[in-house]
Design an enzyme around this catalytic site. Structure first.
Site, PDB file in Angstrom:
ATOM      1  N   CYS A   1      35.558  15.222  -8.869  1.00  9.58           N
ATOM      2  CA  CYS A   1      34.216  15.107  -9.385  1.00  9.58           C
ATOM      3  C   CYS A   1      33.185  15.946  -8.690  1.00  9.58           C
ATOM      4  O   CYS A   1      32.333  16.518  -9.436  1.00  9.58           O
ATOM      5  CB  CYS A   1      33.955  13.660  -9.512  1.00  9.58           C
ATOM      6  SG  CYS A   1      33.706  12.919  -8.024  1.00  9.58           S
TER       7      CYS A   1
ATOM      8  N   GLU B   1      30.169   5.966 -12.272  1.00 10.19           N
ATOM      9  CA  GLU B   1      30.547   7.096 -11.389  1.00 10.19           C
ATOM     10  C   GLU B   1      31.117   8.195 -12.463  1.00 10.19           C
ATOM     11  O   GLU B   1      32.381   8.054 -12.668  1.00 10.19           O
ATOM     12  CB  GLU B   1      31.442   6.862 -10.251  1.00 10.19           C
ATOM     13  CG  GLU B   1      30.839   5.914  -9.197  1.00 10.19           C
ATOM     14  CD  GLU B   1      29.588   6.227  -8.538  1.00 10.19           C
ATOM     15  OE1 GLU B   1      29.463   7.538  -8.574  1.00 10.19           O
ATOM     16  OE2 GLU B   1      29.296   5.564  -7.673  1.00 10.19           O
TER      17      GLU B   1
HETATM   18  P1  NAD Z   1      38.139   9.361 -18.526  1.00 12.01           P
HETATM   19  O1  NAD Z   1      36.558   8.911 -18.761  1.00 12.01           O
HETATM   20  O2  NAD Z   1      38.884  10.043 -19.759  1.00 12.01           O
HETATM   21  O3  NAD Z   1      39.118   8.112 -18.282  1.00 12.01           O
HETATM   22  C1  NAD Z   1      38.509   7.151 -17.182  1.00 12.01           C
HETATM   23  C2  NAD Z   1      39.166   5.803 -17.309  1.00 12.01           C
HETATM   24  O4  NAD Z   1      38.262   5.140 -18.439  1.00 12.01           O
HETATM   25  C3  NAD Z   1      40.771   5.699 -17.650  1.00 12.01           C
HETATM   26  O5  NAD Z   1      41.208   4.501 -17.304  1.00 12.01           O
HETATM   27  C4  NAD Z   1      40.610   5.339 -19.517  1.00 12.01           C
HETATM   28  O6  NAD Z   1      41.719   4.924 -19.972  1.00 12.01           O
HETATM   29  C5  NAD Z   1      39.474   4.720 -19.442  1.00 12.01           C
HETATM   30  N1  NAD Z   1      38.482   5.146 -20.741  1.00 12.01           N
HETATM   31  C6  NAD Z   1      38.490   6.131 -21.416  1.00 12.01           C
HETATM   32  N2  NAD Z   1      37.550   5.970 -22.339  1.00 12.01           N
HETATM   33  C7  NAD Z   1      37.112   4.529 -22.464  1.00 12.01           C
HETATM   34  C8  NAD Z   1      36.048   3.783 -23.271  1.00 12.01           C
HETATM   35  N3  NAD Z   1      35.457   4.120 -24.358  1.00 12.01           N
HETATM   36  N4  NAD Z   1      35.909   2.493 -22.693  1.00 12.01           N
HETATM   37  C9  NAD Z   1      36.507   1.909 -21.629  1.00 12.01           C
HETATM   38  N5  NAD Z   1      37.409   2.518 -20.940  1.00 12.01           N
HETATM   39  C10 NAD Z   1      37.616   3.904 -21.276  1.00 12.01           C
HETATM   40  O7  NAD Z   1      37.884  10.016 -17.132  1.00 12.01           O
HETATM   41  P2  NAD Z   1      39.384  10.910 -16.673  1.00 12.01           P
HETATM   42  O8  NAD Z   1      39.690  11.879 -17.449  1.00 12.01           O
HETATM   43  O9  NAD Z   1      40.335   9.840 -16.359  1.00 12.01           O
HETATM   44  O10 NAD Z   1      38.892  11.308 -15.314  1.00 12.01           O
HETATM   45  C11 NAD Z   1      38.131  12.568 -15.039  1.00 12.01           C
HETATM   46  C12 NAD Z   1      36.472  12.311 -15.076  1.00 12.01           C
HETATM   47  O11 NAD Z   1      36.213  11.376 -13.934  1.00 12.01           O
HETATM   48  C13 NAD Z   1      35.898  13.460 -14.726  1.00 12.01           C
HETATM   49  O12 NAD Z   1      34.658  13.707 -15.592  1.00 12.01           O
HETATM   50  C14 NAD Z   1      35.570  13.406 -13.302  1.00 12.01           C
HETATM   51  O13 NAD Z   1      34.391  14.028 -12.944  1.00 12.01           O
HETATM   52  C15 NAD Z   1      35.223  11.822 -13.156  1.00 12.01           C
HETATM   53  N6  NAD Z   1      35.218  11.243 -12.028  1.00 12.01           N
HETATM   54  C16 NAD Z   1      33.822  10.803 -11.368  1.00 12.01           C
HETATM   55  C17 NAD Z   1      33.966  10.237  -9.976  1.00 12.01           C
HETATM   56  C18 NAD Z   1      32.623  10.168  -9.396  1.00 12.01           C
HETATM   57  O14 NAD Z   1      32.816   9.466  -8.209  1.00 12.01           O
HETATM   58  N7  NAD Z   1      31.508  10.153  -9.998  1.00 12.01           N
HETATM   59  C19 NAD Z   1      35.292  10.297  -9.283  1.00 12.01           C
HETATM   60  C20 NAD Z   1      36.380  10.816  -9.898  1.00 12.01           C
HETATM   61  C21 NAD Z   1      36.446  11.125 -11.214  1.00 12.01           C
END
Ligand code: NAD
Length: 469
Positions: free
Chosen positions: A273, A239
């Site tokens: 999001c 997501e």
């Molecule tokens: P992020 O991708 O930086 O981090 C999300 C999670 O993934 C964290 O726990 C992080 O430590 C981990 N992570 C980061 N890189 C990784 C990798 N290469 N491999 C495995 N794990 C990894 O995102 P964020 O800044 O925490 O959240 C914001 C983003 O989330 C925005 O883009 C937002 O649109 C999206 N989001 C989407 C939804 C949806 O339902 N589509 C819902 C909420 C947030």
């Protein structure tokens, strides 16, 4: 004022100091999970999964539901912690914690209903469709809804009979730990384990021999996970981010449309999001719409989430604040008009509620995710232009169309997004999946179709007439 670049990960001590994004003050500290421990945690999860999946749906449901009274009791405390750690207004923090406590009962029932075996039959064959657990699930979650995203990943996975390794965001590990600790009072050992850390722990989890990755977060991390998972053909549900358009047609109820635009651009300081990030308005009503939107922005109180009456809090950290300000500054430099806000919010991680006009589609702020409290209004000659521009994006999470219902419905059918609202936001009726199109998602969750993604579908078939193989 303390450094507001949250969180501080002290490598030597292997702890995360979680920071209040409104004040820069530390909220608490938590030990990081050593990457070396993850393989053993996966083995423990796999061992625990045998007896967890051997329980019936009813038995698993009973265990999960038995955690509800304690979670409800703790919701005010956990919700307040959520606000201090993440910044959203306290009623919203407590609301999220309360939903992720009380909501377990209905969610468990809905998941079971989705996963009960189905029977298909034709002239010769009787087939049972089974929805069986994959095994061990890695749930990796973001900070913007630090409990809701955990809830939506963990509860269906557990009901299905999987065990879970949960890695919450490094920005909000404390609130996830509190929720999981209370849930774990009811669960058998190792059915739900916490992995604390940042991208390094996330990567290690994805590389470990788990069966399904349920990830909510940025598009870039999602792409990395998809690549990593492909080697072992691990299942993934991603997501990801969005750049959601809103189309306002001549004939729309402008008060309602402006109220929605303000709410959906500024809620959670735009860190949602499905925030409205681009607004395409037919030129005949663009000025009137913008005026009403500015009025709404003016009436919203911004400040620390713990303060009474605050509707919009800060950005999660300095990096996110800088990103939003950079996009605003670049747009202004390229000719955008500022109708509200637009400047640096001063100390702390605040970005003022901002309304911009005179935008061009090729600006960064119109194409890349902002994730901040910014409403971007672009005047278009005709609905066809709105549809063309709205669809000219790599993202396709949600969209909304406002106008006379018949015309708006016709425009909605042309929008390339996973979830589209007509004269309302994108949320579907109960049972609808949460789904992104294009680069906003890969797979989906929630509702019957979403819950089934936590399972391996298997068919068991037998002949209908006696002795038939
Ligand atoms: P992020 O991708 O930086 O981090 C999300 C999670 O993934 C964290 O726990 C992080 O430590 C981990 N992570 C980061 N890189 C990784 C990798 N290469 N491999 C495995 N794990 C990894 O995102 P964020 O800044 O925490 O959240 C914001 C983003 O989330 C925005 O883009 C937002 O649109 C999206 N989001 C989407 C939804 C949806 O339902 N589509 C819902 C909420 C947030």
């Amino acid at each position: 004022m303390a450094d507001t670049t949250a969180p501080q990960i002290t490598l030597a001590a292997e702890t995360i100091v979680s920071i209040d994004p409104a004040t820069g003050e530390p909220v608490g500290e938590i030990d990081v999970t050593s990457v070396d421990r993850i393989p053993q945690m996966v083995r423990d999860a796999r061992f625990a999964q045998r007896s967890w999946s051997a329980l019936s749906f009813e038995q698993r449901a009973e265990i999960l539901k038995s955690a509800v009274p304690r979670l409800v009791e703790e919701a005010p405390r956990i919700g307040e912690l959520l606000t201090r750690e993440m910044g959203k207004p306290k009623p919203q923090g407590v609301g999220e914690a309360t939903y992720c406590a009380e909501g377990i009962t209905d969610e468990v029932d809905a998941v079971i209903e989705a996963l009960l075996p189905e029977v298909l039959e034709d002239e010769h064959t009787n087939t049972t469709l089974r929805f069986d657990p994959y095994g061990v699930v890695a749930a990796i979650t973001p900070w913007n809804f630090p409990l809701l995203m955990v809830f939506q990943s963990v509860i269906p996975a557990l009901v299905a009979g999987n065990t879970v390794l949960l890695k919450p965001s490094e920005e909000t590990p404390l609130v996830a730990r509190e929720w999981a600790t209370v849930l774990n009072e009811a669960l058998p050992p190792n059915v739900l384990q916490l992995v604390i850390g940042d991208e390094r722990q996330g990567r290690a989890l994805v590389e470990s021999p788990i069966d399904l990755v349920v990830f909510t977060g940025s598009r870039e991390a999602g792409k990395h996970i998809l690549r990593e998972a492909s080697g072992g053909l691990k299942r993934v549900i991603l997501e990801l981010g969005g750049k959601d358009p809103m189309v306002v047609l001549d004939g729309a109820d402008l008060d309602r449309a402006a109220a929605f635009a303000a709410r959906n651009s500024f809620r959670n300081a735009g860190q949602v999001c499905v925030s409205t990030e681009r607004i395409y308005v037919e030129s005949s009503i663009a000025d009137a719409f913008t005026e009403k939107l500015v009025e709404r922005a003016d009436g919203m109180k911004q400040g620390p989430g713990m303060e009474d009456g605050v509707e919009v809090g800060p950005m999660i950290n300095r990096r996110q604040k800088d990103h939003v300000l950079r996009q605003i500054e670049a747009a202004i430099k390229d000719g955008a008009t500022v109708f509200h806000g637009g400047e640096d919010g001063g100390e702390g991680n605040f970005v003022p509620l901002t309304v911009l006009g005179d935008l061009r589609h090729d600006m960064d702020i119109m194409s890349e995710e902002t994730f901040g409290p910014v409403a971007c209004v672009m005047s278009v000659d005709h609905a066809d232009d709105a549809v063309r521009l709205a669809n000219d994006s790599r993202f396709g999470l949600a969209a909304s169309v406002w106008g006379d219902p018949e015309r708006a419905e016709a425009v909605a059918a042309r929008m390339n997004a996973g979830m589209i609202g007509v004269n309302r936001g994108c949320g579907g009726a109960e049972g609808s999946p949460w789904v992104g199109a294009m680069e906003s998602g890969y797979g989906w969750h929630s509702g019957k179709y979403g819950h089934r993604q936590f399972c391996q579908i298997r068919t068991i078939s037998r002949g209908r007439s006696k002795g038939e193989g």
